[in-house]
Design a protein around this motif. Structure first.
Motif, PDB file in Angstrom:
ATOM      1  N   SER A  95     -10.196  19.845  -2.700  1.00 23.15           N
ATOM      2  CA  SER A  95     -10.806  19.214  -3.877  1.00 23.15           C
ATOM      3  C   SER A  95     -10.516  19.983  -5.163  1.00 23.15           C
ATOM      4  N   SER A  96     -10.235  21.281  -5.019  1.00 21.48           N
ATOM      5  CA  SER A  96      -9.968  22.112  -6.201  1.00 21.48           C
ATOM      6  C   SER A  96      -8.608  21.814  -6.842  1.00 21.48           C
ATOM      7  N   VAL A  97      -7.752  21.052  -6.143  1.00 24.08           N
ATOM      8  CA  VAL A  97      -6.404  20.769  -6.671  1.00 24.08           C
ATOM      9  C   VAL A  97      -6.337  19.422  -7.402  1.00 24.08           C
ATOM     10  N   ALA A  98      -7.339  18.587  -7.252  1.00 25.91           N
ATOM     11  CA  ALA A  98      -7.390  17.273  -7.935  1.00 25.91           C
ATOM     12  C   ALA A  98      -6.183  16.400  -7.608  1.00 25.91           C
ATOM     13  N   LEU A  99      -5.910  16.258  -6.313  1.00 27.07           N
ATOM     14  CA  LEU A  99      -4.802  15.395  -5.887  1.00 27.07           C
ATOM     15  C   LEU A  99      -5.224  13.929  -5.975  1.00 27.07           C
ATOM     16  N   LEU A 100      -4.299  13.083  -6.413  1.00 25.18           N
ATOM     17  CA  LEU A 100      -4.601  11.657  -6.576  1.00 25.18           C
ATOM     18  C   LEU A 100      -4.896  10.992  -5.236  1.00 25.18           C
ATOM     19  N   THR A 101      -4.149  11.398  -4.181  1.00 22.79           N
ATOM     20  CA  THR A 101      -4.348  10.749  -2.876  1.00 22.79           C
ATOM     21  C   THR A 101      -5.553  11.317  -2.124  1.00 22.79           C
ATOM     22  N   GLN A 107       2.007  11.169   4.348  1.00 21.76           N
ATOM     23  CA  GLN A 107       0.557  11.051   4.539  1.00 21.76           C
ATOM     24  C   GLN A 107      -0.165  11.255   3.209  1.00 21.76           C
ATOM     25  N   THR A 108      -1.288  10.573   3.032  1.00 21.39           N
ATOM     26  CA  THR A 108      -2.126  10.825   1.856  1.00 21.39           C
ATOM     27  C   THR A 108      -3.002  12.036   2.138  1.00 21.39           C
ATOM     28  N   ILE A 138       0.843  -1.200   0.000  1.00 18.37           N
ATOM     29  CA  ILE A 138       0.000   0.000   0.000  1.00 18.37           C
ATOM     30  C   ILE A 138       0.875   1.245   0.000  1.00 18.37           C
ATOM     31  N   GLU A 139       1.914   1.215   0.843  1.00 14.99           N
ATOM     32  CA  GLU A 139       2.829   2.365   0.930  1.00 14.99           C
ATOM     33  C   GLU A 139       3.557   2.604  -0.386  1.00 14.99           C
ATOM     34  N   THR A 140       3.903   1.523  -1.099  1.00 11.88           N
ATOM     35  CA  THR A 140       4.602   1.653  -2.388  1.00 11.88           C
ATOM     36  C   THR A 140       3.752   2.451  -3.375  1.00 11.88           C
ATOM     37  N   ILE A 141       2.488   2.068  -3.509  1.00 16.34           N
ATOM     38  CA  ILE A 141       1.607   2.776  -4.452  1.00 16.34           C
ATOM     39  C   ILE A 141       1.294   4.175  -3.940  1.00 16.34           C
ATOM     40  N   ASN A 142       0.991   4.294  -2.642  1.00 16.65           N
ATOM     41  CA  ASN A 142       0.689   5.616  -2.084  1.00 16.65           C
ATOM     42  C   ASN A 142       1.854   6.582  -2.265  1.00 16.65           C
ATOM     43  N   LEU A 143       3.088   6.072  -2.097  1.00 20.73           N
ATOM     44  CA  LEU A 143       4.265   6.933  -2.238  1.00 20.73           C
ATOM     45  C   LEU A 143       4.347   7.529  -3.638  1.00 20.73           C
ATOM     46  N   GLU A 144       4.092   6.697  -4.651  1.00 15.92           N
ATOM     47  CA  GLU A 144       4.159   7.186  -6.035  1.00 15.92           C
ATOM     48  C   GLU A 144       3.077   8.238  -6.294  1.00 15.92           C
ATOM     49  N   LEU A 145       1.889   8.003  -5.732  1.00 16.10           N
ATOM     50  CA  LEU A 145       0.800   8.973  -5.900  1.00 16.10           C
ATOM     51  C   LEU A 145       1.107  10.265  -5.127  1.00 16.10           C
ATOM     52  N   ILE A 146       1.693  10.114  -3.936  1.00 15.68           N
ATOM     53  CA  ILE A 146       2.060  11.279  -3.116  1.00 15.68           C
ATOM     54  C   ILE A 146       3.106  12.128  -3.847  1.00 15.68           C
ATOM     55  N   LEU A 147       4.120  11.481  -4.433  1.00 13.35           N
ATOM     56  CA  LEU A 147       5.173  12.221  -5.150  1.00 13.35           C
ATOM     57  C   LEU A 147       4.583  13.020  -6.311  1.00 13.35           C
ATOM     58  N   SER A 148       3.608  12.423  -6.989  1.00 11.39           N
ATOM     59  CA  SER A 148       2.930  13.128  -8.078  1.00 11.39           C
ATOM     60  C   SER A 148       2.121  14.310  -7.528  1.00 11.39           C
ATOM     61  N   ASP A 149       1.466  14.092  -6.363  1.00 12.12           N
ATOM     62  CA  ASP A 149       0.674  15.151  -5.729  1.00 12.12           C
ATOM     63  C   ASP A 149       1.541  16.318  -5.260  1.00 12.12           C
ATOM     64  N   VAL A 150       2.726  15.995  -4.738  1.00  7.54           N
ATOM     65  CA  VAL A 150       3.641  17.042  -4.252  1.00  7.54           C
ATOM     66  C   VAL A 150       3.983  18.001  -5.394  1.00  7.54           C
ATOM     67  N   GLU A 151       4.259  17.413  -6.551  1.00  5.79           N
ATOM     68  CA  GLU A 151       4.603  18.213  -7.732  1.00  5.79           C
ATOM     69  C   GLU A 151       3.432  19.132  -8.125  1.00  5.79           C
ATOM     70  N   ARG A 157       0.428  23.446   4.740  1.00  4.15           N
ATOM     71  CA  ARG A 157       0.199  22.378   5.742  1.00  4.15           C
ATOM     72  C   ARG A 157       0.001  21.031   5.044  1.00  4.15           C
ATOM     73  N   VAL A 158      -0.755  21.042   3.940  1.00  9.46           N
ATOM     74  CA  VAL A 158      -0.985  19.811   3.175  1.00  9.46           C
ATOM     75  C   VAL A 158       0.335  19.308   2.576  1.00  9.46           C
ATOM     76  N   LEU A 159       1.138  20.246   2.043  1.00  9.22           N
ATOM     77  CA  LEU A 159       2.428  19.872   1.446  1.00  9.22           C
ATOM     78  C   LEU A 159       3.342  19.216   2.478  1.00  9.22           C
TER      79      LEU A 159
END
Length: 364
Positions: free
Chosen positions: A189-195, A173-174, A123-136, A164-166
């Motif tokens: 919700s206005s940012v369309a983050l994957l997590t 954290q997701t 779970i952490e492996t997939i979440n990490l990839e989604l988080i990295l995309s969200d950070v960008e 704070r979210v960043l």
């Protein structure tokens, strides 16, 4: 509604997709056998629609549908384009909710991409990839807000919240696990983050786990713990079992499921969980031409519900003639229900309820 089925390679993702959609996606014992997303449209099981079909004997029977998308298996480094990462991330952006299949079974014949079974790590492996995309993505929004702040100080609150979210994302954290007020949730919700997408963790177990009890599977308990911390849903499922019952008739299916202690198939339970997660309900229309189920959000008012049928219905909405499904069935016909005064005339402010049988009056 579109649901994306995701997971690491060889967790049973495509087997589950094949079983619930009968779409025949290739399912082989090696990574990336799903490269282009396979798409399957599934009818939402609704016994109320069957009852209406018996009452009206319509020319057409149209259930609500859900679109399932089997998205390519993800590996470490996807956010940097490793494996099929870029394709995975673009596919996942398009779905309304995520069904994350997590392997919770032992089988030496099916290789695990990480070499061992560990649901929390997977779970952490997939979440990490989604988080990295969200950070960008979030960093770009923060840069934009910084510029707006120079012209108007009202953006300071927005900037503080995004920072704070960043910080939380950088700590692993997701977005969905971050405590938010209603206003902050709207902003997020206005940012369309994957997590931040609604998620169901599908704990893929062996059929023996169902007969022995879920508590006997430590991997399932790991998934449940993670889901709880993320305000996510968890669904115990057996992809192999679903594959077995996919081609059975209803009677065979019921007997088979009863033998393993289940009353519903994984598809029925998954759809119910998705409706609950996304806050969806169904209203019904019935007549000689067609009986049909329509999916709407909880809290939808009558004119907007009418707009699901056709925009003219919403634009020229006059009123809705409404009866609950249970009342209609108890009366035996719409005519009998009208005689008893159970068919209500509702206006523009009426909030639709699950199981409402409706006739919309409109004029354009």
């Amino acid at each position: 509604m579109k649901l994306g089925i995701v997971g690491l390679p060889n967790v049973g993702k495509s087997t589950l997709f094949n079983a619930i959609t009968n779409a025949g996606a290739q399912s082989a014992n090696y990574p990336f056998c799903t490269i282009e997303p396979n798409i399957g449209v599934v009818a939402v099981p609704d016994k109320r629609l069957d009852v209406l079909a018996q009452m009206y004997e319509p020319e057409k029977y149209t259930p609500a549908t859900i679109e399932f998308v089997d998205i390519a298996g993800l590996v470490r480094g996807a956010s940097k384009g490793e494996g099929l990462g870029n394709k995975f991330l673009s596919n996942i952006r398009e779905v309304d909710a995520i069904v994350h299949v997590v392997r919770c079974f032992e089988n030496d014949d099916i290789i695990h991409v990480e070499g061992s079974i560990d649901p929390k790590r997977d779970i952490e492996t997939i979440n990490l990839e989604l988080i990295l995309s969200d950070v960008e993505l979030l960093q770009r929004r923060i840069d934009k807000t910084h510029k707006l702040l120079k012209a108007d100080k009202k953006y300071q609150t927005e900037l503080d919240f995004f920072n704070r979210v960043l910080k939380a994302l950088n700590e692993g954290q997701t977005a969905r696990s971050i405590p938010c007020t209603e206003e902050e949730q709207a902003l997020l919700s206005s940012v369309a983050l994957l997590t931040n997408k609604p998620i169901i963790y599908a704990a893929n177990m062996s059929d023996s786990n169902f007969s022995q009890g879920l508590a006997s599977n430590p991997y399932y308990l790991q998934v449940s713990e993670t889901a709880k911390s993320e305000h996510a849903a968890v669904l115990p499922i057996c992809a192999g079992l679903e594959a077995e019952i996919a081609d059975m008739d209803e009677q065979e299916k019921e007997m088979f499921l009863a033998d393993v202690g289940l009353s519903q198939s994984g598809l029925d339970r998954l759809i119910r969980e998705c409706y609950s997660l996304l806050g969806l309900i169904s209203y019904l229309t019935a007549g000689k031409q067609e009986v049909r189920a329509w999916t709407i959000k909880k809290g939808t008012k009558a004119p907007q519900a009418a707009g699901k049928i056709h925009t003219d219905f919403e634009r020229g909405f006059i009123r809705a003639e409404v009866i609950s499904f249970d009342d209609l069935v108890a009366c035996g016909s719409m005519a009998a229900a009208k005689e008893k005064g159970l068919v209500r005339s509702e206006g523009k402010e009426y909030v639709m309820q699950d199981g409402d049988v409706v006739l919309f009056r409109f004029n354009v």
